[in-house]
Write a protein that holds these residues in place. Structure first.
Motif, short mmCIF file in Angstrom:
data_model
loop_
_atom_site.label_atom_id
_atom_site.label_comp_id
_atom_site.label_asym_id
_atom_site.label_seq_id
_atom_site.Cartn_x
_atom_site.Cartn_y
_atom_site.Cartn_z
N ALA A 254 -86.05 -24.37 -40.69
CA ALA A 254 -86.39 -22.71 -40.58
C ALA A 254 -86.85 -22.20 -40.72
N LEU A 255 -87.13 -21.99 -42.48
CA LEU A 255 -87.90 -21.73 -43.14
C LEU A 255 -89.77 -22.62 -43.57
N ALA A 256 -90.04 -23.47 -42.42
CA ALA A 256 -91.03 -24.88 -42.55
C ALA A 256 -91.82 -23.95 -41.73
N ASP A 257 -91.55 -22.82 -40.87
CA ASP A 257 -92.79 -22.27 -39.96
C ASP A 257 -92.97 -20.84 -41.20
N ALA A 258 -94.32 -20.92 -41.15
CA ALA A 258 -94.76 -19.55 -41.87
C ALA A 258 -94.67 -17.98 -41.12
N THR A 259 -94.55 -18.68 -40.44
CA THR A 259 -94.31 -17.27 -39.24
C THR A 259 -92.86 -16.74 -39.15
N ARG A 260 -91.89 -17.24 -39.38
CA ARG A 260 -90.64 -17.21 -39.60
C ARG A 260 -89.74 -17.13 -41.22
N ARG A 261 -91.08 -17.60 -42.21
CA ARG A 261 -91.18 -17.43 -43.34
C ARG A 261 -91.31 -15.89 -43.13
N ASP A 262 -92.31 -15.11 -42.89
CA ASP A 262 -92.61 -14.14 -43.13
C ASP A 262 -92.38 -13.10 -42.08
N ILE A 263 -90.82 -13.79 -41.01
CA ILE A 263 -90.47 -13.27 -39.75
C ILE A 263 -89.07 -12.07 -41.29
N VAL A 264 -88.58 -13.61 -42.06
CA VAL A 264 -87.75 -13.33 -43.68
C VAL A 264 -88.19 -12.40 -44.30
N THR A 265 -89.13 -12.42 -44.40
CA THR A 265 -90.08 -11.57 -45.46
C THR A 265 -89.63 -10.31 -45.48
N VAL B 215 -88.06 -8.67 -42.50
CA VAL B 215 -86.65 -8.36 -43.02
C VAL B 215 -85.36 -7.77 -43.80
N LEU B 216 -85.76 -8.44 -44.35
CA LEU B 216 -85.13 -8.25 -46.07
C LEU B 216 -85.70 -7.44 -46.77
N GLN B 217 -86.98 -6.85 -46.14
CA GLN B 217 -87.38 -5.25 -47.17
C GLN B 217 -86.89 -4.55 -46.29
N ARG B 218 -87.14 -4.75 -45.04
CA ARG B 218 -86.31 -3.18 -43.77
C ARG B 218 -85.97 -3.77 -42.50
N GLU B 219 -84.75 -3.44 -42.15
CA GLU B 219 -84.71 -4.45 -40.65
C GLU B 219 -85.35 -3.75 -40.01
N ALA B 220 -86.20 -4.89 -38.73
CA ALA B 220 -87.19 -4.46 -37.58
C ALA B 220 -86.33 -4.68 -36.41
N THR C 231 -79.61 -11.14 -39.20
CA THR C 231 -79.01 -11.01 -37.99
C THR C 231 -79.38 -10.35 -37.05
N LYS C 232 -78.74 -10.61 -35.55
CA LYS C 232 -79.36 -9.60 -34.34
C LYS C 232 -77.97 -8.40 -34.48
N GLU C 233 -78.76 -7.06 -34.15
CA GLU C 233 -77.51 -6.23 -33.51
C GLU C 233 -78.63 -5.11 -32.46
N ARG C 234 -77.70 -5.41 -30.94
CA ARG C 234 -78.14 -4.12 -30.45
C ARG C 234 -78.03 -2.91 -30.26
N ARG C 235 -78.98 -1.82 -30.54
CA ARG C 235 -79.00 -0.98 -30.76
C ARG C 235 -79.21 -0.03 -29.73
N GLY C 236 -78.71 0.54 -28.57
CA GLY C 236 -79.40 0.61 -27.18
C GLY C 236 -80.06 -0.37 -26.48
N ARG C 237 -80.94 0.35 -26.27
CA ARG C 237 -81.90 -0.86 -26.11
C ARG C 237 -83.01 -1.96 -26.60
N GLY D 111 -82.13 -8.77 -42.80
CA GLY D 111 -82.35 -10.68 -43.13
C GLY D 111 -80.65 -10.23 -43.75
N ASP D 112 -80.67 -12.19 -43.64
CA ASP D 112 -79.32 -12.36 -44.32
C ASP D 112 -79.35 -12.35 -46.07
N VAL D 113 -79.36 -11.43 -46.40
CA VAL D 113 -79.36 -12.00 -47.94
C VAL D 113 -78.13 -12.86 -48.79
N ALA D 114 -77.34 -13.31 -48.66
CA ALA D 114 -76.36 -14.22 -48.72
C ALA D 114 -77.02 -15.65 -47.74
#
Length: 116
Positions: free
Chosen positions: A14-25, A27-32, A62-68, A74-77
């Motif tokens: 999963a981390l081999a892709d630059a876009t996914r690494r950026d997404i993890v970075t 959402v570790l800083q702030r959920e989006a 992790t993903k959580e549905r909140r309304g729509r 990010g999962d720090v563990a």
């Protein structure tokens, strides 16, 4: 607390892709929301959703549905477990390199190799 086994193959794939690494970075800083994440990239919403799904399967987010909206965080563990694995591998490699230096030094000094 339940300790999860790290699926290293899935995490590092999963981390081999630059876009996914950026997404993890991000959402570790702030959920989006997935919508907010999609605005950050020059690709379709569906493509960003697929990247998030790969990260979710690897337990990096992790993903959580909140309304729509679907909020991603990010999962720090999992990140810590991957970092711990890399640290253990680094220590193993460093130990082997150090032992190789010792053997070469012994050989250069003309000492016998190994225990007597």
């Amino acid at each position: 607390m339940v300790v999860r086994e790290l699926d290293a193959d899935r995490v590092f794939a999963a981390l081999a892709d630059a876009t996914r690494r950026d997404i993890v970075t991000r959402v570790l800083q702030r959920e989006a929301s997935v919508t907010a994440l999609a605005r950050c990239y020059e690709m379709s919403f569906a493509a960003v959703q697929k990247h998030v799904a790969v990260l979710e399967r690897a337990r990096l987010v992790t993903k959580e549905r909140r309304g729509r909206e679907q909020l991603v965080r990010g999962d720090v563990a999992t990140v810590r477990a991957a970092a711990h694995l890399l640290q253990r591998l680094e220590l193993l490699w460093s130990g082997r390199v150090e032992r190789m230096h010792e053997l070469l030094a012994e050989e250069a000094e003309g000492r016998p190799e190994g225990p007597s």
